[in-house]
Motif scaffolding. Structure first.
Motif, mmCIF file in Angstrom:
data_model
loop_
_atom_site.group_PDB
_atom_site.id
_atom_site.type_symbol
_atom_site.label_atom_id
_atom_site.label_comp_id
_atom_site.label_asym_id
_atom_site.label_seq_id
_atom_site.Cartn_x
_atom_site.Cartn_y
_atom_site.Cartn_z
ATOM 1 N N VAL A 212 -5.900 -0.142 1.095
ATOM 2 C CA VAL A 212 -4.553 0.426 1.209
ATOM 3 C C VAL A 212 -4.612 1.856 0.674
ATOM 4 N N ALA A 213 -4.443 2.826 1.566
ATOM 5 C CA ALA A 213 -4.658 4.225 1.201
ATOM 6 C C ALA A 213 -3.731 4.685 0.083
ATOM 7 N N GLU A 214 -2.466 4.356 0.193
ATOM 8 C CA GLU A 214 -1.498 4.841 -0.783
ATOM 9 C C GLU A 214 -0.433 3.790 -1.103
ATOM 10 N N PRO A 215 -0.769 2.826 -1.948
ATOM 11 C CA PRO A 215 0.288 1.924 -2.417
ATOM 12 C C PRO A 215 1.287 2.713 -3.254
ATOM 13 N N LEU A 216 2.457 2.151 -3.482
ATOM 14 C CA LEU A 216 3.431 2.803 -4.342
ATOM 15 C C LEU A 216 2.871 2.945 -5.744
ATOM 16 N N THR A 217 3.365 3.929 -6.467
ATOM 17 C CA THR A 217 3.008 4.100 -7.869
ATOM 18 C C THR A 217 4.214 3.755 -8.732
#
Length: 257
Positions: A212-217
């Motif tokens: 997953v390239a950019e999960p939430l932060t």
């Protein structure tokens, strides 16, 4: 506790503020001008965060608290003073077993923390929130509170209950000067959530976010909470669901493997 009388700043209480979304929310609310009261079981963590915020010129206080301890929550509420915002963030997931083999003790612990913890703090602070004339209750649930997935029944059940708590409270206090906001994040990568869920097994925790390239932060969610709280008093964000672009649902995630 005397912080509530120190100035005219609005007071925001954040539960589970020792790490992840709770800590990020405390930082962003402090930056937005709130006096933040940080609660969590880990005294050293919240004291360090309070010191960080104070050094940056913000108003912050650490108060060690287990939200599942009703007597402790009542004592906290009795000493708090004014309260304008409550962010019910304390909670979490334990295990990912199917219903047939799920650990009842884990289910109970998740219910006690996510649901009863939110109930205790909300009940005890609601009089102060109402007395403020402009209160806001934020309930941090999850997309698991709106749809389930295999291996997630225990956590989903707790988050569904927490969602219903928020929805029902909004009905019951309509006409009072208190908003009820539910924020339901999807896949969020923090330092502890999945690691705690899998009992410290880093391989299993890492697999959740694999590809997953950019999960939430945590900062993404904290910014959303702060935005919702900062809406004009007559505007209520009943429910805000946020996911990373790569996640279409709890069971549909794009992974670049």
């Amino acid at each position: 506790m005397t912080l509530a009388q120190d100035s005219a700043a609005r007071t925001a209480v954040v539960t589970g503020a020792s790490s992840g979304i709770g800590a990020a929310t405390a930082r962003q609310l402090a930056a937005a001008g709130f006096r933040v009261v940080l609660t969590a079981r880990r005294k050293d963590r919240i004291e360090a965060l309070a010191a960080e915020l104070t050094a940056a010129g913000h108003q912050a206080l650490a108060y060690p608290l287990d939200v599942t301890d009703r007597a402790a929550v009542e004592t906290f509420a009795s000493t708090l003073g004014a309260c304008h915002v409550l962010v019910n963030n304390a909670g979490g997931a334990l295990g990912a077993d199917p219903v047939a083999s799920g650990d009842p003790a884990q289910w109970l612990r998740m219910y006690e923390t996510n649901v009863l913890g939110t109930l205790h703090v909300t009940q005890c602070l609601l009089p102060a929130l109402t007395a403020s004339g402009d209160g806001t209750v934020v309930v941090l649930t999850s997309t698991a509170g709106h749809a389930t997935y295999e291996g997630g029944a225990g956590y989903a059940a707790a988050k569904h209950a927490e969602h219903v708590l928020a929805e029902t409270l909004r009905l019951e206090i309509v006409g009072q000067p208190v908003r009820v906001i539910e924020v339901a994040p999807g896949m969020v990568k923090t330092e502890e959530f999945s690691l705690t869920r899998f009992g410290g097994d880093e391989a299993k925790a890492d697999k959740v976010y694999a590809g997953v390239a950019e999960p939430l932060t945590a900062e993404d969610v904290a910014e959303t909470i702060t935005w919702a709280v900062a809406r004009p008093s007559h505007v209520n964000i009943d429910l805000l669901v946020l996911r990373p672009r790569a996640q279409a649902s709890n069971t549909k995630v794009h992974r670049e493997l």
